[in-house]
Scaffold this active site. Structure first.
Site, PDB file in Angstrom:
ATOM      1  N   ASN A 145     -19.309   4.349   9.387  1.00 29.43           N
ATOM      2  CA  ASN A 145     -18.960   1.937   9.033  1.00 29.43           C
ATOM      3  C   ASN A 145     -18.920   2.030  10.915  1.00 29.43           C
ATOM      4  O   ASN A 145     -19.586   0.777  10.959  1.00 29.43           O
ATOM      5  CB  ASN A 145     -17.572   1.784   8.838  1.00 29.43           C
ATOM      6  CG  ASN A 145     -17.882   2.336   7.254  1.00 29.43           C
ATOM      7  OD1 ASN A 145     -19.388   2.229   6.027  1.00 29.43           O
ATOM      8  ND2 ASN A 145     -16.352   2.861   6.311  1.00 29.43           N
ATOM      9  N   TYR A 180       1.117  -1.318   0.131  1.00 30.42           N
ATOM     10  CA  TYR A 180      -0.368   0.143  -0.253  1.00 30.42           C
ATOM     11  C   TYR A 180       0.652   1.143   0.077  1.00 30.42           C
ATOM     12  O   TYR A 180       0.107   2.641   0.138  1.00 30.42           O
ATOM     13  CB  TYR A 180      -1.483   0.007   1.343  1.00 30.42           C
ATOM     14  CG  TYR A 180      -2.294  -1.655   1.677  1.00 30.42           C
ATOM     15  CD1 TYR A 180      -2.573  -2.322   0.697  1.00 30.42           C
ATOM     16  CD2 TYR A 180      -2.531  -0.798   2.508  1.00 30.42           C
ATOM     17  CE1 TYR A 180      -2.811  -2.908   0.603  1.00 30.42           C
ATOM     18  CE2 TYR A 180      -3.507  -2.428   2.565  1.00 30.42           C
ATOM     19  CZ  TYR A 180      -3.498  -3.418   2.020  1.00 30.42           C
ATOM     20  OH  TYR A 180      -5.006  -4.276   2.125  1.00 30.42           O
ATOM     21  N   LEU A 185     -17.839  -3.487   0.896  1.00 23.36           N
ATOM     22  CA  LEU A 185     -18.057  -3.322   0.748  1.00 23.36           C
ATOM     23  C   LEU A 185     -19.190  -2.863  -0.589  1.00 23.36           C
ATOM     24  O   LEU A 185     -19.161  -2.055  -1.175  1.00 23.36           O
ATOM     25  CB  LEU A 185     -18.549  -1.418   1.284  1.00 23.36           C
ATOM     26  CG  LEU A 185     -18.208  -1.247   2.425  1.00 23.36           C
ATOM     27  CD1 LEU A 185     -18.203   0.374   2.940  1.00 23.36           C
ATOM     28  CD2 LEU A 185     -20.194  -1.540   3.383  1.00 23.36           C
ATOM     29  N   ILE A 190     -12.791  -5.131   7.099  1.00 24.39           N
ATOM     30  CA  ILE A 190     -11.302  -3.808   6.922  1.00 24.39           C
ATOM     31  C   ILE A 190     -12.106  -2.564   5.795  1.00 24.39           C
ATOM     32  O   ILE A 190     -11.637  -2.951   5.503  1.00 24.39           O
ATOM     33  CB  ILE A 190     -10.626  -4.472   7.127  1.00 24.39           C
ATOM     34  CG1 ILE A 190     -10.118  -5.234   5.882  1.00 24.39           C
ATOM     35  CG2 ILE A 190     -10.329  -4.665   8.867  1.00 24.39           C
ATOM     36  CD1 ILE A 190      -9.063  -5.555   5.828  1.00 24.39           C
ATOM     37  N   ARG A 195     -18.117   8.741   6.746  1.00 24.05           N
ATOM     38  CA  ARG A 195     -17.857   7.328   5.864  1.00 24.05           C
ATOM     39  C   ARG A 195     -17.611   6.264   7.687  1.00 24.05           C
ATOM     40  O   ARG A 195     -17.720   5.208   7.566  1.00 24.05           O
ATOM     41  CB  ARG A 195     -17.664   7.053   4.949  1.00 24.05           C
ATOM     42  CG  ARG A 195     -18.450   7.391   4.018  1.00 24.05           C
ATOM     43  CD  ARG A 195     -19.614   6.656   3.817  1.00 24.05           C
ATOM     44  NE  ARG A 195     -20.427   7.780   2.586  1.00 24.05           N
ATOM     45  CZ  ARG A 195     -20.209   7.464   1.630  1.00 24.05           C
ATOM     46  NH1 ARG A 195     -19.346   7.108   0.902  1.00 24.05           N
ATOM     47  NH2 ARG A 195     -21.226   8.356   0.306  1.00 24.05           N
ATOM     48  N   LYS A 211     -11.752   0.414   3.589  1.00 28.65           N
ATOM     49  CA  LYS A 211     -11.537   1.779   3.866  1.00 28.65           C
ATOM     50  C   LYS A 211     -12.457   2.692   3.208  1.00 28.65           C
ATOM     51  O   LYS A 211     -13.935   2.662   2.598  1.00 28.65           O
ATOM     52  CB  LYS A 211     -10.909   0.530   2.868  1.00 28.65           C
ATOM     53  CG  LYS A 211      -9.641   2.410   2.150  1.00 28.65           C
ATOM     54  CD  LYS A 211     -10.030   2.898   1.114  1.00 28.65           C
ATOM     55  CE  LYS A 211      -9.350   3.984   0.385  1.00 28.65           C
ATOM     56  NZ  LYS A 211      -9.955   4.835  -0.485  1.00 28.65           N
TER      57      LYS A 211
END
Length: 276
Positions: free
Chosen positions: A240, A48, A190, A228, A236, A230
């Site tokens: 979440n 990442y 999601l 998990i 958000r 993001k």
């Protein structure tokens, strides 16, 4: 937040923060805000390119007294090109994160064509002896390669992080995990928002007066999965987190089980392809 007990006895919050594609100051801001909200499970990876930013946010939160190191579960991952040098790559990740120890270190993909995933996992498992690593896990593994590492090392990964979302819940793989004491962790839980207009998701969201994201995350946690999600949006983050308050009925679960969908990303049977 509800937690699952890993096979090493660790309590892992079922809802954590994914950091894929978060960069620079944005990554620091989001991780820092997530910890303020209550997130205690932070996921990153060397691939990442944001371990330094994630680490700065974590260390800033600890310095401010918002959280102790013992309260956090920090996960990072071994990239494909580093499978032959897992120990060195682990030290590099730990230094970038600026932490004395890491909680979970995952083999990011099996890359069966390369043939190094067993060695990589064995090396990661041995890192636990130093105290710098608490637990060894994998990502994107499937039963055939899981069988290989279990037989070769005698070590069971604490979790397997895989693509999993409403419409693509991988029931056979989840069943394998249950039989072997491996937690299923969902990345892209999601579905990148691609199924939020699915009629069954909309119906359940309207019934509970919650958002599609909250309903989907609650659904996956009801299936026993860690999630998990993001986000780069502070609002958000809060949304979440609210998934932990959604109580779904058996009828809701049945409806959501019927959502249709497919894999969105690379198939671990073939990704990243032939080795040079």
């Amino acid at each position: 937040m509800r937690a699952a007990t890993l096979n090493d006895g660790t309590a892992l919050p079922l809802l954590g923060l994914g950091t894929y594609k978060l960069r620079g100051g944005e990554a620091e801001t989001i991780v820092r805000r997530a910890i303020e909200i209550g997130y205690r499970h932070i996921d990153t990876a060397s691939f990442y390119g944001n371990e330094e930013e994630v680490g700065r946010a974590i260390n800033a939160a600890m310095a401010a007294g918002d959280v102790s190191r013992e309260e956090l579960i920090v996960t990072t991952k071994l990239w494909n090109d580093d499978q032959g040098r897992a120990r060195q790559a682990f030290d590099e990740s730990r230094q970038r994160l600026g932490l004395e120890y890491l909680d979970i270190f995952l083999v990011h993909w099996p890359w069966p064509q390369k043939g190094l995933y067993t060695r990589a996992f064995a090396d990661i498992a041995r890192l636990r002896e130093s105290g710098a690593l608490r637990a060894a896990g994998v990502a994107n593994f499937y039963p055939e390669v899981l069988d290989v590492i279990l037989d070769a090392t005698g070590v069971t990964p604490v979790l397997n992080q895989v693509e999993l979302h409403a419409g693509f819940t991988q029931p056979e793989l989840r069943d394998y995990h249950r039989q072997h004491g491996i937690l299923t962790e969902a990345w892209a839980p999601l579905a990148r928002g691609g199924n939020f207009d699915a009629p069954h998701i909309v119906a359940v969201a309207e019934k509970h007066q919650k958002t599609p994201a909250q309903v989907v995350l609650a659904y996956l946690m009801e299936l026993g999965c860690s999630v998990i999600p993001k986000t780069a949006n502070p609002q958000r983050l809060v949304e979440n987190w609210g998934a932990g308050e959604v109580a779904l009925s058996s009828e809701d679960i049945e409806l959501l089980n019927s959502v249709e969908g497919n894999r969105m990303s690379g198939d671990p049977l073939t990704f990243p392809g032939d080795a040079d």
